[in-house]
Design an enzyme around this catalytic site. Structure first.
Site, PDB file in Angstrom:
ATOM      1  N   SER A   1      -0.392   0.384   0.494  1.00 36.36           N
ATOM      2  CA  SER A   1      -0.126  -0.840   1.064  1.00 36.36           C
ATOM      3  C   SER A   1      -0.942  -1.956  -0.146  1.00 36.36           C
ATOM      4  O   SER A   1      -2.100  -1.835  -0.648  1.00 36.36           O
ATOM      5  CB  SER A   1      -1.162  -1.269   2.129  1.00 36.36           C
ATOM      6  OG  SER A   1      -1.236  -2.687   2.269  1.00 36.36           O
TER       7      SER A   1
ATOM      8  N   HIS B   1       4.201  -0.528   1.009  1.00 36.26           N
ATOM      9  CA  HIS B   1       3.807  -1.282   2.343  1.00 36.26           C
ATOM     10  C   HIS B   1       3.498  -2.744   1.989  1.00 36.26           C
ATOM     11  O   HIS B   1       2.586  -2.752   1.123  1.00 36.26           O
ATOM     12  CB  HIS B   1       2.845  -0.364   3.108  1.00 36.26           C
ATOM     13  CG  HIS B   1       2.655  -1.077   4.384  1.00 36.26           C
ATOM     14  ND1 HIS B   1       3.458  -0.789   5.461  1.00 36.26           N
ATOM     15  CD2 HIS B   1       1.470  -1.808   4.975  1.00 36.26           C
ATOM     16  CE1 HIS B   1       2.980  -1.289   6.601  1.00 36.26           C
ATOM     17  NE2 HIS B   1       1.739  -1.994   6.412  1.00 36.26           N
TER      18      HIS B   1
ATOM     19  N   ASP C   1       2.223  -6.304   3.578  1.00 33.46           N
ATOM     20  CA  ASP C   1       1.574  -6.653   4.662  1.00 33.46           C
ATOM     21  C   ASP C   1       1.903  -8.180   4.828  1.00 33.46           C
ATOM     22  O   ASP C   1       1.260  -9.047   4.016  1.00 33.46           O
ATOM     23  CB  ASP C   1       0.163  -6.467   4.885  1.00 33.46           C
ATOM     24  CG  ASP C   1      -0.048  -4.890   5.013  1.00 33.46           C
ATOM     25  OD1 ASP C   1       0.434  -4.348   6.287  1.00 33.46           O
ATOM     26  OD2 ASP C   1      -0.666  -3.961   4.340  1.00 33.46           O
TER      27      ASP C   1
ATOM     28  N   MET D   1       0.887 -11.659   6.838  1.00 30.18           N
ATOM     29  CA  MET D   1       0.276 -12.227   7.717  1.00 30.18           C
ATOM     30  C   MET D   1       0.154 -13.658   7.832  1.00 30.18           C
ATOM     31  O   MET D   1       0.206 -14.386   6.882  1.00 30.18           O
ATOM     32  CB  MET D   1      -1.285 -12.023   7.382  1.00 30.18           C
ATOM     33  CG  MET D   1      -1.599 -10.308   7.480  1.00 30.18           C
ATOM     34  SD  MET D   1      -3.078  -9.907   6.833  1.00 30.18           S
ATOM     35  CE  MET D   1      -3.330  -8.216   6.681  1.00 30.18           C
TER      36      MET D   1
ATOM     37  N   HIS E   1       5.798  -5.179   6.791  1.00 27.04           N
ATOM     38  CA  HIS E   1       5.257  -5.049   8.141  1.00 27.04           C
ATOM     39  C   HIS E   1       4.572  -6.671   8.507  1.00 27.04           C
ATOM     40  O   HIS E   1       3.926  -7.133   7.934  1.00 27.04           O
ATOM     41  CB  HIS E   1       3.898  -4.316   8.121  1.00 27.04           C
ATOM     42  CG  HIS E   1       2.858  -4.343   8.943  1.00 27.04           C
ATOM     43  ND1 HIS E   1       1.628  -3.983   9.008  1.00 27.04           N
ATOM     44  CD2 HIS E   1       3.345  -4.622  10.367  1.00 27.04           C
ATOM     45  CE1 HIS E   1       1.102  -3.972  10.109  1.00 27.04           C
ATOM     46  NE2 HIS E   1       2.024  -4.206  11.191  1.00 27.04           N
TER      47      HIS E   1
ATOM     48  N   MET F   1       3.337  -9.132  10.301  1.00 24.87           N
ATOM     49  CA  MET F   1       2.255  -9.561  11.480  1.00 24.87           C
ATOM     50  C   MET F   1       1.898 -11.074  11.735  1.00 24.87           C
ATOM     51  O   MET F   1       1.228 -11.587  11.164  1.00 24.87           O
ATOM     52  CB  MET F   1       0.716  -9.098  10.886  1.00 24.87           C
ATOM     53  CG  MET F   1       0.598  -7.692  10.917  1.00 24.87           C
ATOM     54  SD  MET F   1      -0.879  -7.119   9.883  1.00 24.87           S
ATOM     55  CE  MET F   1       0.016  -6.821   8.130  1.00 24.87           C
TER      56      MET F   1
ATOM     57  N   MET G   1      -0.741   1.117  15.075  1.00 25.87           N
ATOM     58  CA  MET G   1      -1.866   0.486  14.232  1.00 25.87           C
ATOM     59  C   MET G   1      -3.076   1.351  14.689  1.00 25.87           C
ATOM     60  O   MET G   1      -3.361   1.541  15.809  1.00 25.87           O
ATOM     61  CB  MET G   1      -2.174  -0.868  14.632  1.00 25.87           C
ATOM     62  CG  MET G   1      -1.170  -1.690  14.199  1.00 25.87           C
ATOM     63  SD  MET G   1      -1.017  -1.691  12.494  1.00 25.87           S
ATOM     64  CE  MET G   1      -2.476  -2.204  11.757  1.00 25.87           C
TER      65      MET G   1
ATOM     66  N   ASP H   1      -1.096   3.147  10.375  1.00 17.76           N
ATOM     67  CA  ASP H   1      -1.572   1.896   9.370  1.00 17.76           C
ATOM     68  C   ASP H   1      -3.067   1.499   9.710  1.00 17.76           C
ATOM     69  O   ASP H   1      -3.278   0.776  10.672  1.00 17.76           O
ATOM     70  CB  ASP H   1      -0.686   0.876   9.481  1.00 17.76           C
ATOM     71  CG  ASP H   1      -1.055  -0.408   8.581  1.00 17.76           C
ATOM     72  OD1 ASP H   1      -1.890  -0.263   7.806  1.00 17.76           O
ATOM     73  OD2 ASP H   1      -0.407  -1.261   8.645  1.00 17.76           O
TER      74      ASP H   1
HETATM   75  C1  DX5 Z   1      -3.957  -4.229   8.212  1.00 21.39           C
HETATM   76  C2  DX5 Z   1      -2.832  -3.940   7.510  1.00 21.39           C
HETATM   77  C3  DX5 Z   1      -2.741  -2.816   6.662  1.00 21.39           C
HETATM   78  C4  DX5 Z   1      -3.991  -2.605   5.485  1.00 21.39           C
HETATM   79  C5  DX5 Z   1      -4.323  -1.288   5.794  1.00 21.39           C
HETATM   80  O1  DX5 Z   1      -3.893  -5.445   8.901  1.00 21.39           O
HETATM   81  O2  DX5 Z   1      -1.717  -3.874   8.422  1.00 21.39           O
HETATM   82  O3  DX5 Z   1      -1.415  -2.311   6.259  1.00 21.39           O
HETATM   83  O4  DX5 Z   1      -3.558  -2.905   4.250  1.00 21.39           O
HETATM   84  O5  DX5 Z   1      -5.702  -1.210   4.693  1.00 21.39           O
HETATM   85  P1  DX5 Z   1      -6.441   0.099   4.881  1.00 21.39           P
HETATM   86  O6  DX5 Z   1      -5.854   1.237   4.405  1.00 21.39           O
HETATM   87  O7  DX5 Z   1      -7.539  -0.371   3.763  1.00 21.39           O
HETATM   88  O8  DX5 Z   1      -7.179   0.160   6.105  1.00 21.39           O
HETATM   89 ZN    ZN Z   2       0.198  -2.899   7.436  1.00 21.27          ZN
END
Ligand code: DX5
Ligand code: ZN
Length: 217
Positions: free
Chosen positions: A9, A34, A36, A38, A67, A69, A138, A176
């Site tokens: 990620s 990956h 992310d 947000m 991903h 979110m 998750m 994840d």
């Molecule tokens: C969390 C994300 C993850 C995050 C994971 O909200 O969806 O993908 O990057 O990070 P680590 O591996 O540090 O928990």
């Molecule tokens: Zn993620």
């Protein structure tokens, strides 16, 4: 055996040299990247979106795994696909109609994933397993990298794996959050085959860290 894949990620990467950070994990042998997204609504933080994805698309042929979110992800599926996502995952908690959202992703020519937060029962995914390529469990509360793996989530992965096997489906299971040297084995043993890792890859030597994590496959 289903292929096991590391999905670093980039949320935990150094953004001043994002292209290089991606190349490093690709060279190490990671197959997915990956990404992310947000929105500050579904999760407390805001990360990055389409322009960043479009820009980094040029540096690698890895599978780009977006991903989302975000609230009402249906609004953005087309744009993330256009920007270079090969796989798009939406959250069960955010979609109006999960089947329709997964079909919309497929119609765009991408693979489709459906995710559940730690507090959402994994059974919520079961009616949609036929329509997805990947289920995401998750293992932290989404919103930030570097959190601790929530142990109770391992049982959700095991239950989901059993259900997928029972129904003879070909659905990947992604985990994840908090995946590191200490936690990766339990996730794999429970049935996860796509392992997201942010801080455990990018904190320190990303090449070495990625190789070490894949040593558990
Ligand atoms: C969390 C994300 C993850 C995050 C994971 O909200 O969806 O993908 O990057 O990070 P680590 O591996 O540090 O928990
Ligand atoms: Zn993620």
């Amino acid at each position: 055996m289903r292929e096991r894949i590391l999905a670093p990620s980039i949320l935990s990467a150094d953004f001043t040299k994002l292209g290089e950070e991606i190349k490093i994990v690709e060279k190490a042998g990671a197959k997915y990247l990956h990404f992310d997204v947000m929105d500050g609504m579904f999760v407390p933080s805001i990360s990055f979106g389409m322009p960043v994805l479009k820009s980094i698309r040029k540096v690698s042929d890895m599978v780009y795994d977006a991903h989302l979110m975000i609230e009402q992800p249906e609004r953005y599926l087309e744009y993330f696909r256009e920007s270079g996502a090969d796989l798009i995952t939406v959250h069960l908690e955010t979609v109006k109609d999960a089947k329709a959202a997964l079909e919309q992703i497929h119609a765009l020519g991408a693979k489709a994933g459906l995710a559940v937060n730690p507090e959402t029962p994994v059974e919520g995914l079961y009616p949609y397993l036929e329509y997805m390529d990947m289920a995401l469990v998750m293992t932290v509360h989404p919103g930030f990298g570097g959190q601790k793996y929530i142990e109770e989530c391992t049982d959700k992965v095991a239950a989901l794996y059993a259900e997928i096997q029972k129904r003879g489906l070909d659905v990947d299971i992604q985990v994840d959050g908090g995946i590191c040297e200490e936690t990766i084995d339990k996730a794999i043993q429970a049935g996860a085959n796509i392992l997201v890792a942010g801080s455990s890859v990018y904190k320190g030597d990303a090449y070495e860290n990625a190789v070490k994590l894949m040593g558990h496959f």
